[in-house]
Scaffold this motif. Sequence first.
Motif, PDB file in Angstrom:
ATOM      1  N   GLU A   1      -8.334  -0.447   1.826  1.00 57.18           N
ATOM      2  CA  GLU A   1      -7.932   0.580   2.808  1.00 57.18           C
ATOM      3  C   GLU A   1      -6.564   1.157   2.435  1.00 57.18           C
ATOM      4  O   GLU A   1      -6.334   2.360   2.525  1.00 57.18           O
ATOM      5  CB  GLU A   1      -7.889  -0.029   4.214  1.00 57.18           C
ATOM      6  CG  GLU A   1      -9.286  -0.321   4.754  1.00 57.18           C
ATOM      7  CD  GLU A   1      -9.275  -1.224   5.994  1.00 57.18           C
ATOM      8  OE1 GLU A   1     -10.338  -1.793   6.272  1.00 57.18           O
ATOM      9  OE2 GLU A   1      -8.212  -1.363   6.647  1.00 57.18           O
ATOM     10  N   LEU A   2      -5.685   0.263   1.988  1.00 53.81           N
ATOM     11  CA  LEU A   2      -4.345   0.723   1.594  1.00 53.81           C
ATOM     12  C   LEU A   2      -4.429   1.736   0.444  1.00 53.81           C
ATOM     13  O   LEU A   2      -3.654   2.694   0.377  1.00 53.81           O
ATOM     14  CB  LEU A   2      -3.493  -0.483   1.166  1.00 53.81           C
ATOM     15  CG  LEU A   2      -2.061  -0.194   0.713  1.00 53.81           C
ATOM     16  CD1 LEU A   2      -1.203   0.313   1.874  1.00 53.81           C
ATOM     17  CD2 LEU A   2      -1.416  -1.441   0.108  1.00 53.81           C
ATOM     18  N   LEU A   3      -5.419   1.547  -0.444  1.00 52.28           N
ATOM     19  CA  LEU A   3      -5.539   2.452  -1.594  1.00 52.28           C
ATOM     20  C   LEU A   3      -5.806   3.900  -1.145  1.00 52.28           C
ATOM     21  O   LEU A   3      -5.214   4.838  -1.675  1.00 52.28           O
ATOM     22  CB  LEU A   3      -6.661   1.988  -2.534  1.00 52.28           C
ATOM     23  CG  LEU A   3      -6.906   2.913  -3.727  1.00 52.28           C
ATOM     24  CD1 LEU A   3      -5.692   2.967  -4.652  1.00 52.28           C
ATOM     25  CD2 LEU A   3      -8.135   2.487  -4.519  1.00 52.28           C
ATOM     26  N   THR A   4      -6.682   4.043  -0.172  1.00 50.95           N
ATOM     27  CA  THR A   4      -6.996   5.402   0.307  1.00 50.95           C
ATOM     28  C   THR A   4      -5.719   6.074   0.797  1.00 50.95           C
ATOM     29  O   THR A   4      -5.435   7.230   0.463  1.00 50.95           O
ATOM     30  CB  THR A   4      -8.015   5.316   1.476  1.00 50.95           C
ATOM     31  OG1 THR A   4      -9.048   4.443   1.062  1.00 50.95           O
ATOM     32  CG2 THR A   4      -8.579   6.670   1.827  1.00 50.95           C
ATOM     33  N   LEU A   5      -4.951   5.314   1.565  1.00 49.25           N
ATOM     34  CA  LEU A   5      -3.683   5.833   2.080  1.00 49.25           C
ATOM     35  C   LEU A   5      -2.729   6.148   0.925  1.00 49.25           C
ATOM     36  O   LEU A   5      -2.096   7.218   0.880  1.00 49.25           O
ATOM     37  CB  LEU A   5      -3.087   4.728   2.966  1.00 49.25           C
ATOM     38  CG  LEU A   5      -1.954   5.065   3.904  1.00 49.25           C
ATOM     39  CD1 LEU A   5      -2.433   6.084   4.943  1.00 49.25           C
ATOM     40  CD2 LEU A   5      -1.482   3.782   4.626  1.00 49.25           C
ATOM     41  N   ALA A   6      -2.668   5.227  -0.034  1.00 48.37           N
ATOM     42  CA  ALA A   6      -1.730   5.389  -1.156  1.00 48.37           C
ATOM     43  C   ALA A   6      -2.083   6.627  -1.984  1.00 48.37           C
ATOM     44  O   ALA A   6      -1.194   7.380  -2.381  1.00 48.37           O
ATOM     45  CB  ALA A   6      -1.751   4.134  -2.032  1.00 48.37           C
TER      46      ALA A   6
ATOM     47  N   SER B   1       6.867   1.535   1.318  1.00 46.47           N
ATOM     48  CA  SER B   1       7.014   2.144   2.643  1.00 46.47           C
ATOM     49  C   SER B   1       5.658   2.154   3.357  1.00 46.47           C
ATOM     50  O   SER B   1       5.587   1.967   4.566  1.00 46.47           O
ATOM     51  CB  SER B   1       7.638   3.534   2.553  1.00 46.47           C
ATOM     52  OG  SER B   1       6.717   4.408   1.980  1.00 46.47           O
ATOM     53  N   LEU B   2       4.563   2.328   2.619  1.00 45.29           N
ATOM     54  CA  LEU B   2       3.235   2.283   3.245  1.00 45.29           C
ATOM     55  C   LEU B   2       2.932   0.868   3.761  1.00 45.29           C
ATOM     56  O   LEU B   2       2.366   0.700   4.833  1.00 45.29           O
ATOM     57  CB  LEU B   2       2.156   2.728   2.251  1.00 45.29           C
ATOM     58  CG  LEU B   2       2.219   4.186   1.796  1.00 45.29           C
ATOM     59  CD1 LEU B   2       1.195   4.451   0.706  1.00 45.29           C
ATOM     60  CD2 LEU B   2       1.987   5.135   2.978  1.00 45.29           C
TER      61      LEU B   2
END
Length: 392
Positions: free
Chosen positions: A340-345, A389-390
């Motif tokens: 999920e973090l990857l999509t945001l990143a 920061s994410l």
Amino acid sequence: MSPTIWQFSKRAITLKSSAIREILKVTERPDVISFAGGLPSPSSFPVKKIKQAVDDIFNSEDALHALQYGPTEGYQPLRTWIIDTINHREKLQLTVDNVLIVTGSQQALDLLGKALIDHGTKILVETPTYLGGLQTFTQYDPQYIAIDSDRYGLNPDLLTDEDARTASFLYTIPNFQNPTGRRLSLARRQKLAEKAIKNALLLVEDDPYGELDYQGQRLPSLISYAPNNTVYLGSFSKILAPGMRLGYIIGPTALISKLVQLKQAADLHTPSFTQYIAYEVIKDGYLLEHIPNIRKLYQHRCQFMLQQLEKYMPKTVHWNKPEGGMFIWVELPEHINTTELLTLAVNHQVAFVPGESFFANNPKRNYLRLAFVTVSEEQIEQGIKTLASLIK
Ligand SMILES: Cc1ncc(COP(=O)(O)O)c(C=O)c1O
């Protein structure tokens, strides 16, 4: 839409595209800082030396052989160079019949899968492990038994005699492992080799990163402790250029002969052209001057990324300090899912590989892999700052 006129095989249906390849598509966008791909740094490619080698080949009679079909086993002078190098380094007495040249060590994994895995065959893998290996073996439908690893690599104490006796092989990457960057400790190498010998277990030792030891202090390979129990996979991808697609398998002759038959059926032989070029480049000791430059470059990038992680990441995030190779393995708090973090990143122009695809069973979702060798210092700082920061 017209109906398809083909029916995919079960194997084709089960095969999933590798997560890394899918991400690489996104990271081809020039605005994305990519810590995702496991590519070597293009600045390490010996372009001039390769050009000179090609010129030399084309100015000699070798040109006609380099453009001709060749033996499945590979170009004899290259095989001889490889076995002399390994015999000297690992204090072994193997012969050229123990070597098969392959189209990258990825093909070695596929040929071994074809030769040794039937539906339900038990195979042992360290966890996490190289996802390209899992993808290849999965085609042949094995039953995976995953062995946990820690900062010293795979833990042989967790390998039971029962599993060691009944598995077809154990697949391991002892040096600067993909994805963790860890190196198997000396004591564990000895212990693993002893267990393999005791239980007649075959070790598949995949070693594309062994030469990228920043201090230039290689530990002995598993094959040096258990030559009759080990198939060693080497690659020129990280020390010359991956586009040449050159790797090799070293193993017992009876196994090599079967792999030769399988390779013949797959692609007849590894391109003669790249084998001739590689041999021309390396035959006079060029790697002895070339590899230290790669080590220096990668060590520098690694140190820089470690400094940026230290500077920006919150205290709840942990990572290892690799002694070689191309990867840092990062552990986030358990509630963070890195897919999920990857999509945001990616929306913030940063990419990495989420850890979950590196697990054969029971994936952990709070890890990620950072590759540091193809990015500049400015990109490393910017990318790590954004990721931190994410995460915060
Ligand atoms: C552990 C491991 N094995 C094998 C390969 C495949 O390498 P090659 O380019 O030799 O096919 C890779 C590539 O990154 C790898 O990381």
